[in-house]
Write a protein that holds these residues in place. Structure first.
Motif, PDB file in Angstrom:
ATOM      1  N   ASN A 122     -13.090   2.265  -8.604  1.00 27.61           N
ATOM      2  CA  ASN A 122     -12.519   3.193  -7.624  1.00 27.61           C
ATOM      3  C   ASN A 122     -11.055   2.866  -7.338  1.00 27.61           C
ATOM      4  O   ASN A 122     -10.227   3.762  -7.143  1.00 27.61           O
ATOM      5  CB  ASN A 122     -13.321   3.157  -6.322  1.00 27.61           C
ATOM      6  N   GLU A 123     -10.764   1.578  -7.310  1.00 23.32           N
ATOM      7  CA  GLU A 123      -9.389   1.130  -7.056  1.00 23.32           C
ATOM      8  C   GLU A 123      -8.458   1.602  -8.167  1.00 23.32           C
ATOM      9  O   GLU A 123      -7.343   2.068  -7.919  1.00 23.32           O
ATOM     10  CB  GLU A 123      -9.387  -0.390  -6.958  1.00 23.32           C
ATOM     11  N   TYR A 124      -8.921   1.476  -9.391  1.00 27.22           N
ATOM     12  CA  TYR A 124      -8.092   1.927 -10.514  1.00 27.22           C
ATOM     13  C   TYR A 124      -8.041   3.452 -10.583  1.00 27.22           C
ATOM     14  O   TYR A 124      -6.999   4.033 -10.907  1.00 27.22           O
ATOM     15  CB  TYR A 124      -8.598   1.361 -11.841  1.00 27.22           C
ATOM     16  N   ARG A 148       3.981   5.273 -10.743  1.00 31.02           N
ATOM     17  CA  ARG A 148       3.147   4.069 -10.830  1.00 31.02           C
ATOM     18  C   ARG A 148       3.150   3.324  -9.498  1.00 31.02           C
ATOM     19  O   ARG A 148       2.124   2.782  -9.076  1.00 31.02           O
ATOM     20  CB  ARG A 148       3.635   3.159 -11.954  1.00 31.02           C
ATOM     21  N   GLU A 149       4.305   3.302  -8.844  1.00 28.12           N
ATOM     22  CA  GLU A 149       4.385   2.637  -7.543  1.00 28.12           C
ATOM     23  C   GLU A 149       3.540   3.366  -6.509  1.00 28.12           C
ATOM     24  O   GLU A 149       2.835   2.746  -5.713  1.00 28.12           O
ATOM     25  CB  GLU A 149       5.846   2.582  -7.093  1.00 28.12           C
ATOM     26  N   TRP A 150       3.607   4.683  -6.514  1.00 31.02           N
ATOM     27  CA  TRP A 150       2.782   5.460  -5.585  1.00 31.02           C
ATOM     28  C   TRP A 150       1.306   5.266  -5.891  1.00 31.02           C
ATOM     29  O   TRP A 150       0.469   5.235  -4.986  1.00 31.02           O
ATOM     30  CB  TRP A 150       3.174   6.933  -5.660  1.00 31.02           C
ATOM     31  N   GLY A 151       0.989   5.134  -7.188  1.00 28.48           N
ATOM     32  CA  GLY A 151      -0.393   4.853  -7.551  1.00 28.48           C
ATOM     33  C   GLY A 151      -0.866   3.521  -7.013  1.00 28.48           C
ATOM     34  O   GLY A 151      -2.016   3.369  -6.587  1.00 28.48           O
ATOM     35  N   THR A 152       0.013   2.522  -7.013  1.00 32.38           N
ATOM     36  CA  THR A 152      -0.319   1.216  -6.450  1.00 32.38           C
ATOM     37  C   THR A 152      -0.589   1.331  -4.956  1.00 32.38           C
ATOM     38  O   THR A 152      -1.525   0.720  -4.426  1.00 32.38           O
ATOM     39  CB  THR A 152       0.819   0.214  -6.704  1.00 32.38           C
ATOM     40  N   ILE A 153       0.225   2.120  -4.267  1.00 34.83           N
ATOM     41  CA  ILE A 153      -0.007   2.359  -2.836  1.00 34.83           C
ATOM     42  C   ILE A 153      -1.386   2.966  -2.620  1.00 34.83           C
ATOM     43  O   ILE A 153      -2.136   2.565  -1.726  1.00 34.83           O
ATOM     44  CB  ILE A 153       1.092   3.284  -2.263  1.00 34.83           C
ATOM     45  N   ALA A 154      -1.757   3.931  -3.472  1.00 34.86           N
ATOM     46  CA  ALA A 154      -3.073   4.557  -3.358  1.00 34.86           C
ATOM     47  C   ALA A 154      -4.181   3.542  -3.580  1.00 34.86           C
ATOM     48  O   ALA A 154      -5.223   3.586  -2.919  1.00 34.86           O
ATOM     49  CB  ALA A 154      -3.189   5.708  -4.364  1.00 34.86           C
ATOM     50  N   SER A 155      -3.978   2.615  -4.505  1.00 40.74           N
ATOM     51  CA  SER A 155      -4.971   1.571  -4.739  1.00 40.74           C
ATOM     52  C   SER A 155      -5.173   0.716  -3.498  1.00 40.74           C
ATOM     53  O   SER A 155      -6.306   0.383  -3.131  1.00 40.74           O
ATOM     54  CB  SER A 155      -4.533   0.669  -5.903  1.00 40.74           C
TER      55      SER A 155
END
Length: 348
Positions: A273-275, A82-89
């Protein structure tokens, strides 16, 4: 402790943090803007289009602060993904291809000490050496709904901390121990003060966060009188010092599908796109974790393989489609009467 006494303490501590801190000249001249959320996907879901709009200018430094790990009582790889996903966002908001740092740009991390606590910080810098975004991860335990916490993290929650049901809270990675809700409050205030000093300390900047009174829409799949306790508890903590420290406030309403302004066009596309960047990177991370190389935690997805994430991704895409297209924000500007703002830290 009585509310009046606590209010006085909040006032004094906040003034010391903001006024008593070294007031060096702005180092970057950027305008900071803050997005503070309880969980790794809240900013994207509830205020993503504005976070992206702020990130579009090199004169703005967008500061994301995520209070809990969003672990849901699961294995460590879940919240890491989830943290890596936040970075991608965040990379998506900067116009970067998620997972790829453009030439001349950089993504670094460190662990600064904020109010005596070690906090993981990611810094996104463009090719002109401008710090465009910063992500602070406090890694507090997910409190579940209705705030009872999970057994694997000692049933701790922000709700219990704010209501006084517990007096201590531990970061799930062992990085920090918080002795009270005031300790969490002062840590957030310190992070935000330090970022303002590093950019432009002399302006009233924007704070975007979940509103604290529990407003929501009865059409949602959760009871109409409830919001996630992590959301409201964090809002209460922020509201206890936001005005004293000179913030404009934009409180978003979470899990609502008709209280706000419907988005369309580029704003809607940007938010989606962000999500999508978040969910796609999370999916890829768990594919990697499930493989032969269990980096970075040393654990694989033994509890349910990658199928669990696939299920969650499908459910989330379905459940959230009705309100991803809205911008549900109650805006209160600096100097405007805001009942409940800068008040004794309590859970309404």
């Amino acid at each position: 402790m009585g509310y009046i006494k606590f209010l006085v303490i909040c006032f004094i501590v906040s003034l010391l943090l903001l006024i008593g801190a070294p007031r060096a000249s702005a180092q970057s001249g950027q305008t900071p803007v803050f997005y503070v959320a309880a969980h790794p996907d809240d900013i994207q879901l509830f205020r993503g289009e504005q976070a992206a709009a702020d990130a579009s200018s090199s004169s703005v430094r967008v500061v994301w602060i995520v209070a809990t790990a969003g672990d849901a009582g699961r294995e460590v790889n879940w919240w890491q993904s989830r943290e890596w996903g936040t970075i991608a966002s965040i990379e998506s908001t900067l116009g970067w291809t998620p997972g790829t740092v453009p030439s001349g740009c950089s993504l670094t991390y460190d662990n600064p000490t904020e109010n005596g606590h070690s906090i993981l910080r990611y810094t996104f810098t463009d090719s002109g050496s401008n710090v465009r975004a910063v992500l602070y991860c406090m890694h507090l335990p997910d409190g579940d709904n209705p705030g009872t916490g999970y057994s694997v993290t000692g049933n701790e929650s922000l709700y219990k901390l704010v209501t006084g049901a517990e007096s201590t809270m531990y970061a799930i990675d062992g990085s920090a121990t918080y002795s009270s809700a005031s300790d969490v409050m002062n840590t957030l205030a310190t992070i935000m003060t330090n970022e303002r000093v590093a950019t432009n300390p002399n302006i009233h900047v924007w704070l975007n966060a979940n509103e604290y009174s529990g407003m929501r829409d009865s059409n949602d799949y959760l009871p109409s009188t409830e919001d996630h306790p992590d959301h409201r508890a964090l809002g209460c903590i922020l509201a206890s010092f936001a005005n004293y420290n000179g913030f404009n406030r934009a409180w978003w309403i979470s899990y609502s599908n008709s209280n706000g302004t419907a988005l369309s066009g580029s704003a809607l596309t940007t938010k989606e796109n962000e999500y999508d960047a978040y969910s796609s990177d999370m999916y890829n991370s768990m594919m990697y974790f499930d493989g032969s190389t269990p980096y970075p935690s040393g654990q694989n997805w033994a509890w349910n393989g990658t199928g669990q994430q696939m299920t969650d991704e499908t459910e989330w895409s379905s459940d959230y489609s009705s309100f991803i297209g809205h911008s549900d924000v109650v805006t209160r500007t600096y100097g405007t009467s805001d009942t409940g703002n800068n008040y004794a830290l309590s859970y309404p």
